[in-house]
Design an enzyme around this catalytic site. Sequence first.
Site, mmCIF file in Angstrom:
data_model
loop_
_atom_site.group_PDB
_atom_site.id
_atom_site.type_symbol
_atom_site.label_atom_id
_atom_site.label_comp_id
_atom_site.label_asym_id
_atom_site.label_seq_id
_atom_site.Cartn_x
_atom_site.Cartn_y
_atom_site.Cartn_z
ATOM 1 N N GLU A 1 0.840 -1.203 0.000
ATOM 2 C CA GLU A 1 0.000 0.000 0.000
ATOM 3 C C GLU A 1 0.876 1.255 0.000
ATOM 4 O O GLU A 1 2.095 1.186 0.092
ATOM 5 C CB GLU A 1 -0.897 0.016 1.251
ATOM 6 C CG GLU A 1 -2.366 -0.271 1.004
ATOM 7 C CD GLU A 1 -3.092 0.903 0.351
ATOM 8 O OE1 GLU A 1 -2.448 1.883 -0.051
ATOM 9 O OE2 GLU A 1 -4.328 0.830 0.224
ATOM 10 N N ASN B 1 -6.168 5.800 7.066
ATOM 11 C CA ASN B 1 -5.974 4.942 5.891
ATOM 12 C C ASN B 1 -5.290 5.659 4.743
ATOM 13 O O ASN B 1 -4.313 5.169 4.189
ATOM 14 C CB ASN B 1 -7.330 4.395 5.466
ATOM 15 C CG ASN B 1 -7.268 3.434 4.320
ATOM 16 O OD1 ASN B 1 -7.141 3.816 3.169
ATOM 17 N ND2 ASN B 1 -7.350 2.139 4.636
ATOM 18 N N ASN C 1 -12.067 5.527 2.248
ATOM 19 C CA ASN C 1 -10.794 4.917 1.885
ATOM 20 C C ASN C 1 -9.949 5.930 1.106
ATOM 21 O O ASN C 1 -9.542 6.941 1.643
ATOM 22 C CB ASN C 1 -11.072 3.630 1.097
ATOM 23 C CG ASN C 1 -9.925 2.665 1.089
ATOM 24 O OD1 ASN C 1 -8.784 3.051 0.936
ATOM 25 N ND2 ASN C 1 -10.230 1.380 1.241
ATOM 26 N N ASP D 1 -9.998 1.390 -4.248
ATOM 27 C CA ASP D 1 -9.106 1.610 -3.113
ATOM 28 C C ASP D 1 -8.407 2.959 -3.288
ATOM 29 O O ASP D 1 -9.051 3.982 -3.379
ATOM 30 C CB ASP D 1 -8.119 0.441 -3.013
ATOM 31 C CG ASP D 1 -7.534 0.277 -1.622
ATOM 32 O OD1 ASP D 1 -7.456 1.262 -0.879
ATOM 33 O OD2 ASP D 1 -7.139 -0.858 -1.262
#
Length: 308
Positions: free
Chosen positions: A34, A121, A179, A234
């Site tokens: 990520e 996040n 997100n 995402d």
Amino acid sequence: MFSDAFEIHDDRFRSLILPNVHVEKLWTGGRWLEGPAYFAAGRYLLFADIPNDRLMRWDETNNSVSIFESPCGFQNGHTIDREGRLIACEHGSRSVSRVEHDGSLSVLASHYQGKRLNSPNDVVVKSDGAIWFSDPTYGIDNDYEGHRSPSEIGSSNVYRVDPADGHVSIIADDLAKPNGLAFNHDESKIYIVDSGATHSADGPRHIREFDVAPDGKTLGKHRILATCDQGIYDGMRLDEKGNIWVGAGDGVHCLSSEGELLGKIRIPETTANVVFGGAKKNRLFICATQSLYAVFLQTRAMARPAAT
């Protein structure tokens, strides 16, 4: 001839990709990658391997990958502010932090009204210096990407950190699992992914487009811009033409600013996040489940608005 990795849904996608260019796998060996952040001055990319609690570094000069920091607080999303400092969302400490020029660490946000955040996040920096971040529960849902714990706030929100006094305020409170975040070219709109389908079969798996109020501190009307047809959306980045490049279950989806699916970059792993980098900002770096990929495109990263 375009690579088989490019799936064309709209002829406009052809102007964004290059013939005889292939997706390159730069590294594999992670568990859930990520938060890619490209540092042009050093010609390197940082990215998180969340379950392994480490921040990785890919060197553009020799293609080597090394551990940059471990443990790293189960970092997830990253961005680089206008002074070249790394801003990180930490699942472990349930905070948003910044690495200063001298290497010290500053905590920018860890609580809201005296209660601990869930697990920040994704994060973006606005031209006025304010930091906006999403705060779902993924890092406290289990011990795989952080530390299992109940939510103190009891909801998943998007927050703003005021650049003047550090005050943390809620920007959006009506999303299931906020997100990925991205502003458009003039910051009149912000795109927010809601990936609530991870917690409910009929939950959201879309991008919502919000109008940013003239004060730059609040949101106005909104709409669902696009719904993911494979897995969930995402992390995302915008290119110079306003197109949205976003991670999904089957790779990277390219959407127009109106939410139309222009095309896909097929990746054989679920894709989490992307960032533009390279000398000409025309190379898309892709964090998938276990591997880091990259592909050259016929478009560049969106230019940042002038500081206000």
